[in-house]
Design an enzyme around this catalytic site. Structure first.
Site, PDB file in Angstrom:
ATOM      1  N   HIS A 119       0.842  -1.206   0.000  1.00 28.44           N
ATOM      2  CA  HIS A 119       0.000   0.000   0.000  1.00 28.44           C
ATOM      3  C   HIS A 119       0.872   1.248   0.000  1.00 28.44           C
ATOM      4  O   HIS A 119       1.217   1.766   1.062  1.00 28.44           O
ATOM      5  CB  HIS A 119      -0.891   0.001   1.237  1.00 28.44           C
ATOM      6  CG  HIS A 119      -1.788  -1.192   1.335  1.00 28.44           C
ATOM      7  ND1 HIS A 119      -1.337  -2.429   1.749  1.00 28.44           N
ATOM      8  CD2 HIS A 119      -3.107  -1.336   1.078  1.00 28.44           C
ATOM      9  CE1 HIS A 119      -2.353  -3.289   1.734  1.00 28.44           C
ATOM     10  NE2 HIS A 119      -3.434  -2.644   1.327  1.00 28.44           N
TER      11      HIS A 119
ATOM     12  N   HIS B 234      -2.389  -0.778   7.119  1.00 32.48           N
ATOM     13  CA  HIS B 234      -1.989  -1.072   5.732  1.00 32.48           C
ATOM     14  C   HIS B 234      -0.855  -0.151   5.289  1.00 32.48           C
ATOM     15  O   HIS B 234      -0.141  -0.470   4.348  1.00 32.48           O
ATOM     16  CB  HIS B 234      -3.192  -0.981   4.783  1.00 32.48           C
ATOM     17  CG  HIS B 234      -3.854   0.363   4.748  1.00 32.48           C
ATOM     18  ND1 HIS B 234      -4.803   0.741   5.672  1.00 32.48           N
ATOM     19  CD2 HIS B 234      -3.708   1.423   3.910  1.00 32.48           C
ATOM     20  CE1 HIS B 234      -5.216   1.976   5.391  1.00 32.48           C
ATOM     21  NE2 HIS B 234      -4.559   2.416   4.331  1.00 32.48           N
TER      22      HIS B 234
ATOM     23  N   PRO C 108      -6.738  -4.535  10.993  1.00 33.08           N
ATOM     24  CA  PRO C 108      -8.199  -4.427  11.054  1.00 33.08           C
ATOM     25  C   PRO C 108      -8.552  -3.000  11.501  1.00 33.08           C
ATOM     26  O   PRO C 108      -8.238  -2.597  12.631  1.00 33.08           O
ATOM     27  CB  PRO C 108      -8.581  -5.475  12.113  1.00 33.08           C
ATOM     28  CG  PRO C 108      -7.414  -6.426  12.151  1.00 33.08           C
ATOM     29  CD  PRO C 108      -6.216  -5.560  11.907  1.00 33.08           C
ATOM     30  N   LEU C 109      -9.138  -2.253  10.612  1.00 35.91           N
ATOM     31  CA  LEU C 109      -9.290  -0.814  10.849  1.00 35.91           C
ATOM     32  C   LEU C 109     -10.107  -0.530  12.104  1.00 35.91           C
ATOM     33  O   LEU C 109     -11.037  -1.255  12.436  1.00 35.91           O
ATOM     34  CB  LEU C 109      -9.928  -0.151   9.624  1.00 35.91           C
ATOM     35  CG  LEU C 109      -9.006  -0.145   8.395  1.00 35.91           C
ATOM     36  CD1 LEU C 109      -9.787   0.178   7.128  1.00 35.91           C
ATOM     37  CD2 LEU C 109      -7.869   0.856   8.581  1.00 35.91           C
TER      38      LEU C 109
ATOM     39  N   HIS D  92      -4.050   3.101  -3.494  1.00 37.21           N
ATOM     40  CA  HIS D  92      -4.255   2.600  -2.123  1.00 37.21           C
ATOM     41  C   HIS D  92      -3.485   1.305  -1.854  1.00 37.21           C
ATOM     42  O   HIS D  92      -2.700   1.236  -0.915  1.00 37.21           O
ATOM     43  CB  HIS D  92      -5.747   2.373  -1.839  1.00 37.21           C
ATOM     44  CG  HIS D  92      -5.972   1.443  -0.691  1.00 37.21           C
ATOM     45  ND1 HIS D  92      -5.937   1.865   0.618  1.00 37.21           N
ATOM     46  CD2 HIS D  92      -6.156   0.095  -0.642  1.00 37.21           C
ATOM     47  CE1 HIS D  92      -6.111   0.824   1.417  1.00 37.21           C
ATOM     48  NE2 HIS D  92      -6.254  -0.265   0.681  1.00 37.21           N
TER      49      HIS D  92
ATOM     50  N   SER E 194     -24.000  -7.523  37.001  1.00 38.32           N
ATOM     51  CA  SER E 194     -24.396  -8.865  36.550  1.00 38.32           C
ATOM     52  C   SER E 194     -23.193  -9.780  36.371  1.00 38.32           C
ATOM     53  O   SER E 194     -23.243 -10.963  36.698  1.00 38.32           O
ATOM     54  CB  SER E 194     -25.139  -8.775  35.216  1.00 38.32           C
ATOM     55  OG  SER E 194     -26.329  -8.050  35.357  1.00 38.32           O
TER      56      SER E 194
ATOM     57  N   GLU F 236     -18.805  -2.715  24.068  1.00 34.83           N
ATOM     58  CA  GLU F 236     -18.037  -3.958  24.172  1.00 34.83           C
ATOM     59  C   GLU F 236     -16.821  -3.957  23.256  1.00 34.83           C
ATOM     60  O   GLU F 236     -15.737  -4.417  23.626  1.00 34.83           O
ATOM     61  CB  GLU F 236     -18.913  -5.171  23.834  1.00 34.83           C
ATOM     62  CG  GLU F 236     -20.045  -5.445  24.793  1.00 34.83           C
ATOM     63  CD  GLU F 236     -21.285  -4.601  24.491  1.00 34.83           C
ATOM     64  OE1 GLU F 236     -21.280  -3.857  23.480  1.00 34.83           O
ATOM     65  OE2 GLU F 236     -22.258  -4.693  25.257  1.00 34.83           O
TER      66      GLU F 236
ATOM     67  N   PHE G  16     -22.662 -11.504  24.135  1.00 30.37           N
ATOM     68  CA  PHE G  16     -22.151 -10.278  23.512  1.00 30.37           C
ATOM     69  C   PHE G  16     -20.641 -10.327  23.267  1.00 30.37           C
ATOM     70  O   PHE G  16     -20.055  -9.327  22.845  1.00 30.37           O
ATOM     71  CB  PHE G  16     -22.533  -9.057  24.348  1.00 30.37           C
ATOM     72  CG  PHE G  16     -24.023  -8.909  24.531  1.00 30.37           C
ATOM     73  CD1 PHE G  16     -24.889  -9.099  23.450  1.00 30.37           C
ATOM     74  CD2 PHE G  16     -24.578  -8.610  25.764  1.00 30.37           C
ATOM     75  CE1 PHE G  16     -26.272  -8.992  23.611  1.00 30.37           C
ATOM     76  CE2 PHE G  16     -25.946  -8.497  25.931  1.00 30.37           C
ATOM     77  CZ  PHE G  16     -26.799  -8.692  24.855  1.00 30.37           C
TER      78      PHE G  16
ATOM     79  N   HIS H  81     -23.346 -15.493  32.220  1.00 33.00           N
ATOM     80  CA  HIS H  81     -24.650 -15.785  31.596  1.00 33.00           C
ATOM     81  C   HIS H  81     -24.406 -16.659  30.365  1.00 33.00           C
ATOM     82  O   HIS H  81     -24.695 -16.297  29.237  1.00 33.00           O
ATOM     83  CB  HIS H  81     -25.394 -14.490  31.263  1.00 33.00           C
ATOM     84  CG  HIS H  81     -25.733 -13.689  32.487  1.00 33.00           C
ATOM     85  ND1 HIS H  81     -24.774 -13.196  33.349  1.00 33.00           N
ATOM     86  CD2 HIS H  81     -26.922 -13.307  33.009  1.00 33.00           C
ATOM     87  CE1 HIS H  81     -25.366 -12.551  34.339  1.00 33.00           C
ATOM     88  NE2 HIS H  81     -26.666 -12.605  34.160  1.00 33.00           N
TER      89      HIS H  81
ATOM     90  N   ASP I 257     -34.730 -13.990  29.817  1.00 33.66           N
ATOM     91  CA  ASP I 257     -34.348 -12.985  28.818  1.00 33.66           C
ATOM     92  C   ASP I 257     -34.476 -13.541  27.402  1.00 33.66           C
ATOM     93  O   ASP I 257     -34.538 -12.789  26.435  1.00 33.66           O
ATOM     94  CB  ASP I 257     -32.920 -12.478  29.058  1.00 33.66           C
ATOM     95  CG  ASP I 257     -32.904 -11.311  30.040  1.00 33.66           C
ATOM     96  OD1 ASP I 257     -33.977 -10.712  30.252  1.00 33.66           O
ATOM     97  OD2 ASP I 257     -31.831 -11.015  30.593  1.00 33.66           O
TER      98      ASP I 257
ATOM     99  N   HIS J 168     -30.501 -13.435  24.381  1.00 35.48           N
ATOM    100  CA  HIS J 168     -29.482 -13.364  25.425  1.00 35.48           C
ATOM    101  C   HIS J 168     -28.888 -14.726  25.780  1.00 35.48           C
ATOM    102  O   HIS J 168     -28.112 -14.839  26.715  1.00 35.48           O
ATOM    103  CB  HIS J 168     -30.078 -12.722  26.688  1.00 35.48           C
ATOM    104  CG  HIS J 168     -30.209 -11.235  26.578  1.00 35.48           C
ATOM    105  ND1 HIS J 168     -30.841 -10.623  25.513  1.00 35.48           N
ATOM    106  CD2 HIS J 168     -29.771 -10.233  27.381  1.00 35.48           C
ATOM    107  CE1 HIS J 168     -30.799  -9.309  25.686  1.00 35.48           C
ATOM    108  NE2 HIS J 168     -30.147  -9.044  26.809  1.00 35.48           N
TER     109      HIS J 168
END
Ligand code: TPP
Ligand code: MG
Length: 682
Positions: free
Chosen positions: A39, A79, A128-129, A273, A395, A422, A448, A472, A480, A484
């Site tokens: 690049h 890159h 990984p952008l 690029h 939790s 997250e 999640f 969980h 839930d 979930h």
């Protein structure tokens, strides 16, 4: 560096600067051309401001790349790796010109995207952008937390900046928005990012898909925003000075640049690029910038000398810091020793002295609760254990009691409130970990974990010591409902190389799991914990020591030690196996129960050990786990059965779901009999 003169309009100085900048641009072009891959565009557009940063401001010493108080530089737009490699080479890191010539080749120190631990001077793996953005936020947070802990009246030993380069892609990625929001909230003023505003991405001009005013967006996040011509050396230096002076807000310097700057035909095109400019265009570009057209990988003597001089200054800055640290140590030996221990990643001698213990017959306890108790004990002994949750601390049970909260103006807290972010949490944890100084954990619901998977993957790739607390952990979340209730998550995390997944079966295994997570090792660990109470298991008939660290162990041996049937499983299903084993035993079956908290650890255990736990001769096997069955066949073999759940769950009380989906002792018994009958009939 503060001792460096700022950029002037002195023509001779500018000539030398331009010569050095063109050295960077031509090294980039030549390396990409040689590799026939890479690049070139972004590095050529970013060369001016990256050069000004490295030569006028960056506090580092290539001879001591591990210097604790060095500025960090994060190439979030990974890159553009050749930009970083050219700068590291010129600065004098252990990265030779030959390595530049071997750009992107097998075994070189110059892989396609920067890799942490692989190339001296590369602070973090990027590509990984958006990830690098979040990593830098973690580094800036680490810096302030260390400053809060260790700087004392008259002794400033931690005081560094985190610089970075973002591309259009970094600006568009959601993880960057999450991280920017938190950085603004916390007022991480030592974070200074350039946004390489070249208005080109792979598919063409950004007008195809981007029309927001990024500056206004970042101002709304609480950032200090400047806009400059990214090719104007004086403007660049002034912007960096202003950004450094702004210590209460992170800074975004929006540098309007031109991709492939200097290339007569490729500048401002998406073609520049991610592909070589082409031999002809390289020649035209060299002519255009006043470079000998037949020179390859050339570093003019004047440029070599310039960096030689800089290296001297960097060495002096490092030596001065060492002197300061020695004075600091003379004033407070214990604190200096602690500083060194934190940075070495060492644990205090008695770190595991205070861990809770649980006895069978105790009231049932959810593994998330056992984790909470363990965490408190660890936190008491390990002052640099820090972490937090993405708004689920109550939790996940991950609050360090009495640890205080990280907040703007009070960085000494040990609980980080990541907010409902997250993905940024995953990236920030990586930044904290690569910065050095802390043992870190983050938490959310297992379901999640998908929201942070790209960051977990990078932690695994970098071999970072990050602990994830995912609670969980099954359909037994209950009411839930299926949104979930994790199903495929265990399988998907287990599919990731170099991540250790631990799903303890009870409170005792949870203590051991935390212990494992903190012990010196490479790579991240995911603790997979139950919401619901689980009985503390009886280990009177267990075999072997250090069992959890070997991934699976005989929790309950068959009478006489010669099993005809093996029941295996993880987490909240293990007690069902124990119940079934008792019933089978009373009808004369020799049954062994194997608790299987970690596939990765068991796979890595010595073959003799594996054979001792799962003897090849015992083919009657049942595996039970409240998740997708995928992969259990590896342990169960061709003649066993797997009981899992290969579809989404349902919203209902956990007990109703256990009946509905047959996670019951009766079902285990039925499967065991089925398998045993198959053995007899075959
Ligand atoms: C998460 C992620 N998605 C996609 C890519 C593939 N990719 C690499 S660079 C890029 C965008 C290029 O545009 P920009 O970020 O502006 O970089 P420039 O072309 O200006 O160098 C993309 C989509 C990636 N590296 N990471
Ligand atoms: Mg771009």
């Amino acid at each position: 560096m503060a001792t460096q003169p700022a950029i002037t309009r002195d023509p001779e100085e500018e000539r030398l600067d331009r010569l050095a900048i063109n050295t960077i641009k031509t090294l980039v072009m030549d390396a990409v051309e040689q590799a026939q891959s890479g690049h070139p565009g972004m590095p050529m557009g970013a060369a001016e401001y990256a050069y000004v940063l490295f030569t006028r401001f960056l506090k580092h010493d290539p001879a001591h790349p591990g210097w604790a108080d060095r500025d960090r530089f994060v190439l979030s737009a990974g890159h553009g790796s050749m930009l970083l490699y050219a700068l590291l080479h010129l600065s004098g890191y252990d990265l030779s010109r030959d390595e530049l010539k071997r750009f992107r080749q097998l075994g070189s120190r110059t892989p396609g995207h920067p890799e942490y631990g692989h190339t001296p001077g590369v602070e973090v793996t990027t590509g990984p952008l958006g990830q690098g953005f979040a990593n830098g936020v973690g580094m800036a947070l680490a810096e302030r937390k260390l400053a809060a802990r260790f700087n004392a009246e008259g002794h400033t030993i931690i005081d560094h900046f985190v610089y970075g380069i973002l591309s259009d892609g970094d600006i568009m990625e959601g993880v960057a928005a999450e991280a920017a929001s938190l950085a603004g909230h916390l007022g991480l003023g030592r974070l200074i990012y350039f946004y390489d505003d070249n208005r080109i991405t792979i598919d063409g001009p950004t007008e195809l898909c981007l029309s927001e005013d990024a500056g206004k967006r970042f101002e709304a996040y609480g950032w200090h925003v400047q806009r400059i011509d990214g090719h104007d050396l004086l403007a660049i230096a002034q912007a960096i000075e202003a950004a450094r002076a702004e210590i209460d807000r992170p800074s975004l310097i929006i540098a309007r640049t031109h991709i492939a700057h200097g290339s007569p035909n490729k500048q401002d095109t998406a073609a520049a690029h991610g592909a070589p400019l082409g031999a002809k265009e390289v020649v035209l570009t060299k002519i255009n910038i006043g470079w000998p057209e037949d020179a390859h990988f050339m570093v003019p003597d004047l440029v070599t000398r310039l960096f030689d001089e800089l290296r001297q200054e960097w060495g002096i800055a490092y030596a001065e810091w060492c002197d300061r640290f020695a004075t600091y140590g003379a004033a407070d030996e214990a604190r200096a020793a602690e500083f060194s221990r934190w940075h070495a990643g060492e644990l205090p001698a008695e770190w595991a002295a205070d861990l809770p213990s649980f006895a069978p017959g105790d009231k049932g306890v959810a593994t998330r609760i056992a984790s909470h108790q363990t965490l408190q004990a660890l936190a008491r002994c390990i002052p640099n254990l820090i972490g937090g949750s993405a708004d689920l601390a109550s939790s996940n049970k991950t609050l360090i009691e009495g640890g205080g909260s990280v907040a703007r103006g009070n960085m000494s807290g040990r609980n980080i409130h990541f907010g409902v972010r997250e993905h940024a949490m995953g990236g920030i944890l990586n930044g904290l970990a690569v910065h050095g100084g802390f043992h870190v954990f983050g938490s959310t619901f297992l379901v999640f974990s998908d929201y942070m998977r790209p960051s977990i993957r990078l932690a695994a790739l970098m071999g970072l010591r990050v602990a994830y607390v995912f609670t969980h952990d099954s359909i037994f979340v209950g009411e839930d409902g299926p949104t979930h209730q994790p199903i495929e998550h265990l399988a998907s995390l287990r599919a990731m190389p170099d991540l250790t997944v631990l799903r303890p079966a009870d409170a005792a295994e949870t203590v051991a799991a935390w212990r494992f997570a903190l012990e010196p090792r490479r790579g991240p660990v995911a603790l997979i914990l139950s919401r619901q109470d689980l009985p503390v298991l009886d280990r009177a008939r267990a075999a072997g020591d250090g069992a959890l660290a070997r991934g699976a162990y005989v929790l309950r041996e068959a009478h006489g030690g010669a099993p005809e049937l093996i029941l295996m499983g993880s987490g909240s299903e293990v007690h069902l196996l124990v119940g079934a084993a008792a019933a089978l035993e009373s009808s004369g079956v020799a049954v062994r129960v194997v608790s299987f908290p970690s596939w990765e650890l068991f796979a890595a255990a010595p073959p003799e050990y594996r054979e001792s736990v799962l003897p090849a001769a015992v083919t009657a096997r049942v595996a039970v786990e409240a998740g997708t069955r995928l992969g259990w066949e590896r342990w169960v073999g061709g003649r066993g059965v797997i009981h899992g759940i290969d579809h989404f769950g349902a919203s209902a009380p956990a007990a109703a779901l256990a009946d509905q989906f047959a996670f019951t002792v009766e079902r285990v018994l039925a499967l065991a009999r089925e398998v045993l009958e198959g053995e007899v009939s075959s």
